[in-house]
Design a protein around this motif. Structure first.
Motif, PDB file in Angstrom:
ATOM      1  N   LEU A  89       0.767  -1.251   0.140  1.00 16.45           N
ATOM      2  CA  LEU A  89       0.081   0.018   0.085  1.00 16.45           C
ATOM      3  C   LEU A  89       1.038   1.174  -0.012  1.00 16.45           C
ATOM      4  N   THR A  90       1.983   1.257   0.694  1.00 16.06           N
ATOM      5  CA  THR A  90       2.783   2.236   0.893  1.00 16.06           C
ATOM      6  C   THR A  90       3.586   2.782  -0.640  1.00 16.06           C
ATOM      7  N   GLN A  91       3.799   1.268  -1.262  1.00 22.87           N
ATOM      8  CA  GLN A  91       4.377   1.615  -2.620  1.00 22.87           C
ATOM      9  C   GLN A  91       3.466   2.090  -3.522  1.00 22.87           C
ATOM     10  N   ALA A  92       2.077   1.738  -3.483  1.00 23.38           N
ATOM     11  CA  ALA A  92       1.237   2.201  -4.344  1.00 23.38           C
ATOM     12  C   ALA A  92       1.091   3.599  -4.234  1.00 23.38           C
ATOM     13  N   VAL A  93       0.898   3.924  -2.888  1.00 22.32           N
ATOM     14  CA  VAL A  93       0.927   5.546  -2.741  1.00 22.32           C
ATOM     15  C   VAL A  93       2.105   6.453  -3.408  1.00 22.32           C
ATOM     16  N   ASN A  94       3.368   5.766  -3.149  1.00 21.94           N
ATOM     17  CA  ASN A  94       4.609   6.176  -3.827  1.00 21.94           C
ATOM     18  C   ASN A  94       4.395   6.124  -5.349  1.00 21.94           C
ATOM     19  N   PHE A  95       3.800   5.340  -5.730  1.00 20.66           N
ATOM     20  CA  PHE A  95       3.700   5.271  -7.512  1.00 20.66           C
ATOM     21  C   PHE A  95       2.745   6.586  -7.737  1.00 20.66           C
ATOM     22  N   LEU A  96       1.731   6.315  -7.130  1.00 20.51           N
ATOM     23  CA  LEU A  96       0.533   7.409  -7.527  1.00 20.51           C
ATOM     24  C   LEU A  96       1.260   8.978  -7.450  1.00 20.51           C
ATOM     25  N   ILE A  97       2.026   9.459  -6.429  1.00 14.08           N
ATOM     26  CA  ILE A  97       2.546  10.437  -6.194  1.00 14.08           C
ATOM     27  C   ILE A  97       3.574  10.913  -7.410  1.00 14.08           C
ATOM     28  N   VAL A  98       4.428   9.741  -7.925  1.00 15.96           N
ATOM     29  CA  VAL A  98       5.386  10.013  -8.974  1.00 15.96           C
ATOM     30  C   VAL A  98       4.659  10.165 -10.184  1.00 15.96           C
ATOM     31  N   ALA A  99       3.510   9.284 -10.362  1.00 14.63           N
ATOM     32  CA  ALA A  99       2.707   9.489 -11.703  1.00 14.63           C
ATOM     33  C   ALA A  99       2.141  10.802 -11.616  1.00 14.63           C
ATOM     34  N   PHE A 100       1.695  11.270 -10.701  1.00 13.90           N
ATOM     35  CA  PHE A 100       0.857  12.638 -10.663  1.00 13.90           C
ATOM     36  C   PHE A 100       1.969  13.682 -10.933  1.00 13.90           C
ATOM     37  N   ILE A 101       3.003  13.714 -10.375  1.00 13.74           N
ATOM     38  CA  ILE A 101       4.231  14.706 -10.648  1.00 13.74           C
ATOM     39  C   ILE A 101       4.712  14.587 -11.903  1.00 13.74           C
ATOM     40  N   ILE A 102       4.905  13.613 -12.791  1.00 12.40           N
ATOM     41  CA  ILE A 102       5.193  13.209 -14.021  1.00 12.40           C
ATOM     42  C   ILE A 102       4.068  13.805 -14.881  1.00 12.40           C
ATOM     43  N   PHE A 103       2.948  13.418 -14.525  1.00 13.94           N
ATOM     44  CA  PHE A 103       1.725  13.993 -15.105  1.00 13.94           C
ATOM     45  C   PHE A 103       1.612  15.422 -15.235  1.00 13.94           C
ATOM     46  N   MET A 104       1.920  16.142 -14.264  1.00 16.54           N
ATOM     47  CA  MET A 104       2.006  17.481 -14.222  1.00 16.54           C
ATOM     48  C   MET A 104       2.991  18.189 -14.954  1.00 16.54           C
ATOM     49  N   LEU A 105       4.523  17.379 -14.649  1.00 15.83           N
ATOM     50  CA  LEU A 105       5.378  18.005 -15.839  1.00 15.83           C
ATOM     51  C   LEU A 105       5.136  17.983 -17.170  1.00 15.83           C
ATOM     52  N   VAL A 106       4.672  16.804 -17.717  1.00 17.79           N
ATOM     53  CA  VAL A 106       4.364  16.675 -19.016  1.00 17.79           C
ATOM     54  C   VAL A 106       3.278  17.749 -19.530  1.00 17.79           C
ATOM     55  N   ARG A 107       2.483  17.778 -18.686  1.00 19.25           N
ATOM     56  CA  ARG A 107       1.266  18.734 -19.018  1.00 19.25           C
ATOM     57  C   ARG A 107       1.932  20.190 -19.283  1.00 19.25           C
ATOM     58  N   THR A 108       2.493  20.630 -18.344  1.00 20.35           N
ATOM     59  CA  THR A 108       3.366  21.920 -18.180  1.00 20.35           C
ATOM     60  C   THR A 108       4.001  22.103 -19.619  1.00 20.35           C
ATOM     61  N   VAL A 109       5.008  20.881 -19.857  1.00 21.01           N
ATOM     62  CA  VAL A 109       5.757  21.323 -20.965  1.00 21.01           C
ATOM     63  C   VAL A 109       5.032  21.293 -22.447  1.00 21.01           C
ATOM     64  N   ASN A 110       4.124  20.415 -22.300  1.00 21.45           N
ATOM     65  CA  ASN A 110       3.044  20.307 -23.445  1.00 21.45           C
ATOM     66  C   ASN A 110       2.414  21.995 -23.833  1.00 21.45           C
ATOM     67  N   ARG A 111       1.891  22.386 -22.618  1.00 25.87           N
ATOM     68  CA  ARG A 111       1.579  23.725 -22.790  1.00 25.87           C
ATOM     69  C   ARG A 111       2.291  24.753 -23.141  1.00 25.87           C
ATOM     70  N   MET A 112       3.598  24.720 -22.672  1.00 22.83           N
ATOM     71  CA  MET A 112       4.877  25.651 -23.100  1.00 22.83           C
ATOM     72  C   MET A 112       4.842  25.464 -24.522  1.00 22.83           C
ATOM     73  N   VAL A 113       5.051  24.333 -24.886  1.00 20.70           N
ATOM     74  CA  VAL A 113       5.537  23.745 -26.290  1.00 20.70           C
ATOM     75  C   VAL A 113       4.290  24.515 -27.333  1.00 20.70           C
ATOM     76  N   GLY A 114       3.075  24.381 -27.017  1.00 21.35           N
ATOM     77  CA  GLY A 114       1.954  24.736 -27.570  1.00 21.35           C
ATOM     78  C   GLY A 114       2.070  26.367 -27.769  1.00 21.35           C
ATOM     79  N   VAL A 115       2.363  26.985 -26.529  1.00 20.60           N
ATOM     80  CA  VAL A 115       2.508  28.569 -26.634  1.00 20.60           C
ATOM     81  C   VAL A 115       3.602  28.935 -27.704  1.00 20.60           C
TER      82      VAL A 115
END
Length: 150
Positions: A89-115
């Protein structure tokens, strides 16, 4: 073969990948600490003082000196086969945190590239668009050329 290997290593993608792996490993340790030392204790406290690391099921005999203990690490070190769903369960929460941070990073980069792409397209449109007075003069010239000579 050595020259080919040197050319392979010198390529930018390989070096970028090496840096990404090193930074990713360090980031993974930070997220693990965040999960195990900050988030899971807060979740445990909210749920009534539960320690998720001590949630396990012993799948084999427990040595007499460790009978009745809930120390997951001590039982594991003693060689007792354990189903550690609290650690999972601890590792699953760990994964969700990393996945969310990567999602936010990719989303930000995609928006910057679009601009950047939109601004580049605007600049290209402005560079190719001629002023209206030049366009008007061209139309007058073309009309004069099209008239029959008298």
């Amino acid at each position: 073969m050595l020259k080919e290997f040197q050319a392979f290593i010198a390529r930018g993608n390989v070096l970028d990948l090496a840096v990404a792996v090193i930074i990713g490993a360090a980031f993974g340790r930070i997220v693990t600490s965040l999960t195990e030392d900050v988030i899971m204790p807060v979740i445990g406290r909210v749920l009534g003082g539960l320690d998720f690391s001590s949630y396990f099921v012993a799948l084999g005999p427990v040595p007499a000196e460790l009978a009745g203990t809930t120390d997951y690490l001590a039982l594991k070190k003693a060689g007792v086969p354990l189903l550690g769903y609290g650690a999972f369960l601890t590792q699953a929460v760990n994964f969700l945190i990393v996945a969310f941070i990567i999602f936010m990073l990719v989303r930000t980069v995609n928006r910057m590239v679009g601009v950047f792409e939109r601004e580049k397209a605007k600049a290209a449109d402005l560079a190719t668009a001629e002023p209206t007075d030049i366009a008007l003069l061209r139309e007058i010239r073309d009309e004069l050329r099209a008239r029959p000579s008298a």
